[in-house]
Design an enzyme around this catalytic site. Structure first.
Site, mmCIF file in Angstrom:
data_model
loop_
_atom_site.group_PDB
_atom_site.id
_atom_site.type_symbol
_atom_site.label_atom_id
_atom_site.label_comp_id
_atom_site.label_asym_id
_atom_site.label_seq_id
_atom_site.Cartn_x
_atom_site.Cartn_y
_atom_site.Cartn_z
ATOM 1 N N GLU A 1 0.852 -1.209 0.000
ATOM 2 C CA GLU A 1 0.000 0.000 0.000
ATOM 3 C C GLU A 1 0.875 1.242 0.000
ATOM 4 O OE1 GLU A 1 -3.560 -1.567 2.988
ATOM 5 O OE2 GLU A 1 -2.005 -0.223 3.714
ATOM 6 N N ARG B 1 5.314 19.049 6.261
ATOM 7 C CA ARG B 1 6.242 18.059 6.814
ATOM 8 C C ARG B 1 7.431 18.682 7.551
ATOM 9 N NH1 ARG B 1 8.882 14.742 4.538
ATOM 10 N NH2 ARG B 1 8.496 12.955 5.837
ATOM 11 N N TYR C 1 7.306 17.515 11.342
ATOM 12 C CA TYR C 1 8.264 16.434 11.632
ATOM 13 C C TYR C 1 9.703 16.935 11.676
ATOM 14 C CZ TYR C 1 4.466 13.468 9.715
ATOM 15 O OH TYR C 1 3.266 12.861 9.427
ATOM 16 N N CYS D 1 1.769 33.113 10.707
ATOM 17 C CA CYS D 1 2.151 33.642 12.012
ATOM 18 C C CYS D 1 2.477 32.473 12.933
ATOM 19 C CB CYS D 1 1.022 34.466 12.587
ATOM 20 S SG CYS D 1 0.523 35.785 11.490
ATOM 21 N N GLU D 2 3.453 31.706 12.535
ATOM 22 C CA GLU D 2 3.885 30.512 13.272
ATOM 23 C C GLU D 2 5.371 30.388 13.003
ATOM 24 O OE1 GLU D 2 2.710 28.019 15.139
ATOM 25 O OE2 GLU D 2 0.702 28.912 15.218
#
Ligand SMILES: *Cc1c(COP(=O)(O)O)cnc(C)c1O
Length: 420
Positions: free
Chosen positions: A272, A310, A314, A341-342
């Site tokens: 998969e 990502r 992560y 705003c991060e």
């Protein structure tokens, strides 16, 4: 070793950007097809080999259609993914339905489509029976717990919410046997973005041994084992791609050692994989808005974490190239950011790049899986367009960019009528 190249030069990209403003993701059809053929070639010893592409990795109908043309099925985990697959033309056992905490109506829909239903828990048997009846073919997701170690993204199997345990697995099949099921599959998914070849060989061993156990203890001749996804890709230049030929050869040895003597041949082996299939062949193309010198040097893009989260979630590495500046030394160090705003809205931290100027185009590599699909609207960010670089070199729009109207569509403004 992986080389991070991109087939379009700056002039070609600028031409595309005139028609489809940045940011956008562009997928390389020729490379996706070539890679799919390699996968099927390598596993040609398996009778009925299939990769059920994990729709969540790249839920775009044009991509799904070309994978279907290459012989792939799909792996779905929600009602919208099932309906998307149906609309693309996937039918019955081309579809695997692997979900967890599954609502009854999704089982019903999977059953209507004749999908291979892969149960995550013994308790789901009842939900399935009530909502859809007992299907002809059933599969269970197996979680080996302590018997295997996991990896960073998916975590240790025993900490994972998925699958039936070693103590439950035989019982699970017995229950289904009693309910009259005659055709069985067995599934697992114990790693994500794993690059170690032997990990997949060990997964095959685990499933083959369990197949023998199910035969010995329940008299079940499994029809298929599903290795799940999780084959990694070399995000960093210099990392080595998984050696599919090696994995296949070792699996064949195990098949001959374990499956054939047990009288379980032919046993279908399926995967998969999502990331392996489209990951390296999608590129996020974004234009530099600003270059800023603060305590560090920043390159500010017109893409942001909403286009590819990502790195933000992560700390994942995505390689970045600058078309037109490939030959310049990568002797400047930047954080490459978006406009959210991060402060974790960064595609790269302390990245060596050539000198960057506003207006440059940056190509963020390996954005073809779990990229666009993880997008979101936080901070009012709109999802980008998706493009397909076709085998003949033309470019096709396969998803338009979101508009403000899309963003407003679900909102109820004061005084507006109530719609549900
Ligand atoms: C996410 C997922 C996959 C695909 O994983 P990749 O890392 O993209 O190969 C396959 N099967 C299941 C059950 C999944 O949850």
């Amino acid at each position: 070793m992986s080389e991070k190249t991109f087939s379009l030069d700056r002039a070609e990209l600028e031409k595309i950007a005139e028609k489809y403003p940045t940011p956008f993701i562009i997928y390389d059809e020729k490379a996706i097809r070539g890679n799919a053929r390699t996968l099927y070639d390598v596993f040609s010893w398996v009778r009925g080999f299939k990769n059920h592409f994990a729709v969540k990795a790249c839920p775009n109908p044009a991509i799904l259609k070309l994978l279907k043309e290459e012989g792939m099925g799909v792996d779905c985990s929600s009602l919208p993914e099932l309906l998307l697959s149906e609309r693309v033309g996937f039918r019955s056992e081309e579809i695997v339905f692997t979900s967890n905490d599954t609502p009854a109506e999704e089982f019903a829909e999977a059953a209507r489509l004749g999908a291979i239903i892969n149960l995550d828990d013994i308790g789901h048997i009842e939900t399935l029976e009530k909502s859809a009846g007992i299907p002809e073919l059933i599969s269970f997701r197996y979680n080996p717990g302590d018997a295997r170690t996991g990896n960073v993204i998916i975590g240790e199997p025993k900490e994972a919410k998925y699958g039936v345990t070693g103590d439950q697995v035989v019982e699970a099949y017995r229950i289904m046997q009693k309910k009259g099921v005659k055709r069985f599959g067995l599934h697992t998914m114990v790693a994500s973005n794993e690059l170690e070849n032997s990990y997949f060989v060990e997964t095959a061993r685990m499933l083959f041994e369990l197949a023998v156990k199910l035969k010995e203890e329940c008299g079940i001749n499994l029809e298929l084992v599903n290795m799940g996804g999780g084959i990694g890709i070399p995000y960093r230049p210099g990392e080595k791609a998984v050696d599919l030929k090696y994995i296949s050869d070792e699996m064949l040895k195990l098949y001959n050692e374990i499956i054939i003597p047990a009288g379980l041949d032919p046993l279908k082996v399926v995967f998969e994989c999502g990331r392996l299939v489209t990951g390296p062949y999608g590129y996020l193309v974004s234009r530099v808005r600003h270059v800023a010198e603060k305590y560090k040097n920043y390159v500010g893009l017109d893409a942001c974490m909403a286009n590819l989260m990502r790195p933000g979630i992560y700390g994942a590495y995505h390689h970045i190239t600058v078309p037109g500046k490939d030959d310049l030394p990568r002797d400047h160090i930047y954080d490459v950011t978006g406009s959210l705003c991060e402060n974790n809205d960064k595609f790269a931290i302390d990245r060596n790049l050539p000198p960057i100027e506003p207006g440059d185009l940056l190509v963020i590599h390996d954005a073809g899986a779990h990229g666009y699909a993880m997008g979101f609207n936080y901070n009012g960010k709109l999802r980008s367009a998706e493009l397909l670089l076709k085998t003949d070199g033309s470019v096709e729009l396969i998803r338009r960019a979101e508009t403000i109207d899309d963003y407003f569509a679900t909102m109820r403004f004061p005084g507006a009528p109530v719609t549900i």
